[in-house]
Design an enzyme around this catalytic site. Sequence first.
Site, PDB file in Angstrom:
ATOM      1  CE  LYS A  53       5.248   7.379  -5.557  1.00 17.64           C
ATOM      2  NZ  LYS A  53       5.488   8.757  -5.125  1.00 17.64           N
ATOM      3  CB  VAL A  72       0.882   3.844  -5.263  1.00 19.96           C
ATOM      4  CG1 VAL A  72       0.258   4.902  -6.161  1.00 19.96           C
ATOM      5  CG2 VAL A  72       1.613   2.799  -6.100  1.00 19.96           C
ATOM      6  CD  GLU A 101      -2.837   1.179   0.133  1.00 19.83           C
ATOM      7  OE1 GLU A 101      -3.723   0.324   0.081  1.00 19.83           O
ATOM      8  OE2 GLU A 101      -2.709   2.068  -0.744  1.00 19.83           O
TER       9      GLU A 101
HETATM   10  N1  HSE Z   1       9.536  11.224  -3.429  1.00 18.83           N
HETATM   11  C1  HSE Z   1       8.194  10.787  -3.313  1.00 18.83           C
HETATM   12  C2  HSE Z   1       7.292  11.985  -3.551  1.00 18.83           C
HETATM   13  C3  HSE Z   1       7.960  10.186  -1.941  1.00 18.83           C
HETATM   14  O1  HSE Z   1       7.791  13.107  -3.639  1.00 18.83           O
HETATM   15  O2  HSE Z   1       6.099  11.816  -3.683  1.00 18.83           O
HETATM   16  C4  HSE Z   1       6.861   9.177  -1.891  1.00 18.83           C
HETATM   17  O3  HSE Z   1       6.978   8.177  -2.830  1.00 18.83           O
END
Ligand code: HSE
Length: 442
Positions: A209, A136, A133
Amino acid sequence: MVANRPIGVALLGLGNVGGGVVKLLHDNAAAIEARLGARIEVRTIVVRDPDKGQRVVDVDRSLLSTDFDRAICRDDIDIVCELMGGTTDAKRAVLAAIGAGKHVVTANKALLAEHGAEVFGAADAAGVDVYYEAAVCGGVPIIRVLREGLASDRVEALWGIVNGTSNYILSTMTESGRPFAEILKEAQALGYAEADPTLDIGGGDAAHKLAILVNLCFSMSVDVTAIAKDGIDGIDPIDLEYAEKFGYVVKPLVIARDHGHAIEARVHPALVPANWLLADVSGAKNAVYVQSYALGPSMYYGAGAGMLPTAMSVVSDIIEIGRNVFAHAAGAARPRPRPETPRRLLPLAEVRTKYYLRFGVLDKPGVLGQLMTVLGRHDVSIAQVVQAARSDGPVWVVVLTHDAKEGDVRAALAEIDTLPIVADRTRVIRIASGDPSKGAKS
Ligand code: HSE
């Protein structure tokens, strides 16, 4: 009354997320125990350097080890939580855990996007659960929504803001007009950015993602390197200003759509109509707007990164696996529906959308005519045009198009950028369009 034996957990990694898991298990211990009907006990934590001074949480030193192979094989471990990041050691650790018959929770989007088929195949063969979970949108339970909440529905399309760092940078640039580099430093200090921030800025993190979301929504494994992606580094403050004048906000989007024969999946900054709900998703927040056959539009919003939000998703996965263990359902073969005919990823050149084009051209008679002629010849139809003077040379001509095919737009621009009247390479930002208009703010 607690009836079940404790669930034993090995944590691989004690950074921000691992520390958050320890903290949440402590702070919410009573509620978690009541919901699972058992205690969750962290029995070992694998770290690179047990002597490291400053940690996000205090832990019993005797829990720390550097040997993940040993930690994974312990008889008192039910669930291995992989929170190390990266894909080399993490892949080895996850496959070793699965091989040792342990269930796995991971927050590692790169691992699943690049090696998901191998990881899930190994888990199916070994009869263990793999939950992810936190991979993403951090704390937003979008995986559970797509897997369970919409299990009887059919996703037609989704639009998402899934990288908090890019969203923070673009939102802050829009609000403050401050430069990109300064705001990136802030995002890193706040802990949103990846260790390598080019993954955030260049769209790689969002593509990982999106690959996971596409797999869940459309039962299709995509090669993450085949997902078209543009980063936010090509966005100039002036584009944010023009976007606002035209009634849009620039957002870092992922877009996926089912075309029946093919799946469209792309990652890029986009002009989002200011009356869309996604236009209000600012700062480091994440959101996914889903258009599905039965439910229609629905949106899932919240913290996409950060210690406790991400840890919350990890611990909820641990609870779910714990329930499966007690129900003797852990590792049960879960049918993975496959489309009757394999589908391809729609090539970017075939995607149709609207475009924002900013031309830097000489201010001479006939210039607009030349631009329009080339666009028209390539089947790109114009919706709006403005021309603005610049103090420093040529003028900006900003064009919004009607729906056009990406391949046609690129062919037109390749021609335009060689014209003698063009002083600066044309800037292109796609405009988001489609069903979220149904979910527009009233
Ligand atoms: N580097 C990612 C972001 C962190 O900025 O959303 C979470 O995956």
